[in-house]
Enzyme design. Structure first.
Site, PDB file in Angstrom:
ATOM      1  N   GLY A  51       0.844  -1.197   0.000  1.00 52.54           N
ATOM      2  CA  GLY A  51       0.000   0.000   0.000  1.00 52.54           C
ATOM      3  C   GLY A  51       0.880   1.248   0.000  1.00 52.54           C
ATOM      4  N   ILE A  58       2.073   3.278   2.354  1.00 54.24           N
ATOM      5  CA  ILE A  58       3.227   3.393   3.270  1.00 54.24           C
ATOM      6  C   ILE A  58       4.353   2.489   2.784  1.00 54.24           C
ATOM      7  CG2 ILE A  58       4.045   3.021   5.641  1.00 54.24           C
ATOM      8  CD1 ILE A  58       1.153   3.769   6.565  1.00 54.24           C
ATOM      9  N   THR A  70       5.729  -1.723  11.605  1.00 57.14           N
ATOM     10  CA  THR A  70       5.108  -0.435  11.960  1.00 57.14           C
ATOM     11  C   THR A  70       3.629  -0.460  11.586  1.00 57.14           C
ATOM     12  OG1 THR A  70       5.788   0.444   9.806  1.00 57.14           O
ATOM     13  CG2 THR A  70       7.187   0.993  11.695  1.00 57.14           C
ATOM     14  N   ARG A 111       0.644  -3.083  12.556  1.00 53.25           N
ATOM     15  CA  ARG A 111      -0.207  -3.302  13.726  1.00 53.25           C
ATOM     16  C   ARG A 111       0.294  -4.513  14.493  1.00 53.25           C
ATOM     17  NH1 ARG A 111      -2.005   1.028  13.585  1.00 53.25           N
ATOM     18  NH2 ARG A 111      -4.170   1.726  13.659  1.00 53.25           N
ATOM     19  N   GLU A 113      -1.162  -2.892  23.705  1.00 54.12           N
ATOM     20  CA  GLU A 113      -0.532  -1.583  23.902  1.00 54.12           C
ATOM     21  C   GLU A 113      -1.264  -0.861  25.020  1.00 54.12           C
ATOM     22  OE1 GLU A 113      -0.464   0.469  20.124  1.00 54.12           O
ATOM     23  OE2 GLU A 113       0.644  -1.135  19.181  1.00 54.12           O
ATOM     24  N   HIS A 139       4.359   2.925  19.434  1.00 60.96           N
ATOM     25  CA  HIS A 139       3.353   3.249  18.410  1.00 60.96           C
ATOM     26  C   HIS A 139       3.453   4.730  17.992  1.00 60.96           C
ATOM     27  CE1 HIS A 139      -0.762   1.893  16.686  1.00 60.96           C
ATOM     28  NE2 HIS A 139      -0.216   2.815  15.905  1.00 60.96           N
TER      29      HIS A 139
HETATM   30  C1  DGY Z   1      -2.902   4.889  12.364  1.00 62.85           C
HETATM   31  O1  DGY Z   1      -3.341   6.016  12.097  1.00 62.85           O
HETATM   32  O2  DGY Z   1      -3.580   3.872  12.216  1.00 62.85           O
HETATM   33  C2  DGY Z   1      -1.517   4.796  12.852  1.00 62.85           C
HETATM   34  O3  DGY Z   1      -1.247   3.588  13.427  1.00 62.85           O
HETATM   35  C3  DGY Z   1      -1.218   5.943  13.804  1.00 62.85           C
HETATM   36  O4  DGY Z   1       0.162   6.006  13.960  1.00 62.85           O
END
Ligand code: DGY
Length: 325
Positions: free
Chosen positions: A159, A161, A235, A237, A266, A285
């Site tokens: 995606g 990111i 990074t 989930r 978390e 996070h």
């Molecule tokens: C989100 O917006 O889902 C991210 O994890 C925030 O950092």
């Protein structure tokens, strides 16, 4: 005219929040820390709108306490904290904040990758703890890490990111492989099957959303498939990577290191095995945590709410099917 009541579960940065109060009766939670789940339930009882954070768990139970709810706007791109089918079944629109955090999150993924490969936190601790002495000043093996330049990066998911991480990798001369459920054509990225990403990559970075079909995607078996000495970055989930299996692979030496910003639970609990390991770089996070990005996310969240209050479709709606009925 009676104004709708909108609960905002945390004071928001950005500029758009200042417009909200003229369009609704807003209630901003100003307690310290996260809004307790019990307070969320109580406050939602007479609310028509909600602007929430990813830390507010909107389970079916909680949503049942909000009989008047008409919209939810989450200041996050991920919506795994929300029971979306329940909202959709009730015709309640859910907004999120995509796009604005892409580069910021990719920066953190790359920061973790570099920090894990080059042992930056370990080196920092070493110096601070006064361990850098005449007897321990330099040697060929001293803090020798793992090369990033020219290495193979494997992306799980492709995606926005992930694509931004691929652009950063290009600057480091990395060979980039990616697996995505449906192949995507991205410059300098080769689409391969997931097995190939796992087996051939020196660095693997996870970029899929948490959903029933991605829960435990990076399981013990898939970690075992990874190239010996690989580095895993997450990074995306918690819940996508099996944390216990990851800790075992790091402890046993199958994996060289890891960089983890997101966790199954978390905040991290004291018994999390990753806390014991020096070859994992941990972050709380913070993928989207820059001042500008957080302000942009807040502005998008408010824009979604303002659209809903005006009876318009949200500009960023996760369940647009609610507008069809
Ligand atoms: C989100 O917006 O889902 C991210 O994890 C925030 O950092």
């Amino acid at each position: 005219m009676i104004m709708k009541k909108v609960l905002v579960t945390h004071p928001l940065p950005g500029t758009r929040i200042h417009d909200l109060s003229s369009h609704c009766n807003e209630l901003v939670w100003r307690g310290s820390g996260l809004m307790p789940a019990s307070t969320l339930r109580e406050e939602l009882a007479d609310c028509q709108g909600l602007i929430c954070m990813l830390t507010d768990r909107l389970s079916a139970d909680v949503l049942a306490c909000a009989p008047q709810l008409e919209f939810v706007s989450s200041m996050s791109v991920g919506v795994d904290h929300v029971d979306v089918p329940v909202l959709s079944a009730r015709g309640i629109a859910l907004g999120n904040t995509p796009g604005v955090l892409v580069d910021t999150t990719a920066d953190l993924a790359f920061a973790l990758l570099l920090a894990a490969a080059r042992r930056v936190p370990e080196a920092d601790n070493f110096v601070r703890q006064g361990k850098w002495s005449e007897h321990n000043a330099w040697s060929p093996e001293f803090f020798a890490g793992k090369d990033v330049s020219g290495a193979t990066l494997g992306l799980v998911g492709l995606g926005a990111i992930s694509q931004a991480v691929a652009r950063r990798a290009a600057g480091f001369g990395m060979d980039v492989l990616a697996w995505n459920r449906t192949a995507r054509h991205v410059a300098n990225v080769r689409n391969v099957i997931l097995d190939e990403v796992l087996e051939r990559s020196d660095f693997i970075s996870v970029h899929v959303a948490l959903a029933p079909d991605t829960r435990n995607l990076i399981s013990a078996a898939r970690i075992a498939q990874m190239k010996p000495g690989a580095v895993l970055i997450n990074t995306a989930r918690g819940g996508i990577v099996d944390e216990r299996a990851l800790a075992e692979a790091l402890l046993g030496g199958h994996l060289y290191a890891a960089g983890v910003d997101v966790f199954e639970r978390e905040p991290l609990t004291a018994d999390n095995p990753l806390l014991e390991l020096s070859n994992v770089v941990l972050a709380p996070h913070i993928g989207s945590a820059t001042q500008i990005t957080r302000a942009r996310m807040a502005d998008l969240a408010v824009d979604n709410a303002l659209a809903a209050l005006a009876g318009q479709p949200m500009p960023h709606c996760v369940n647009p099917e609610v507008y069809k009925s």
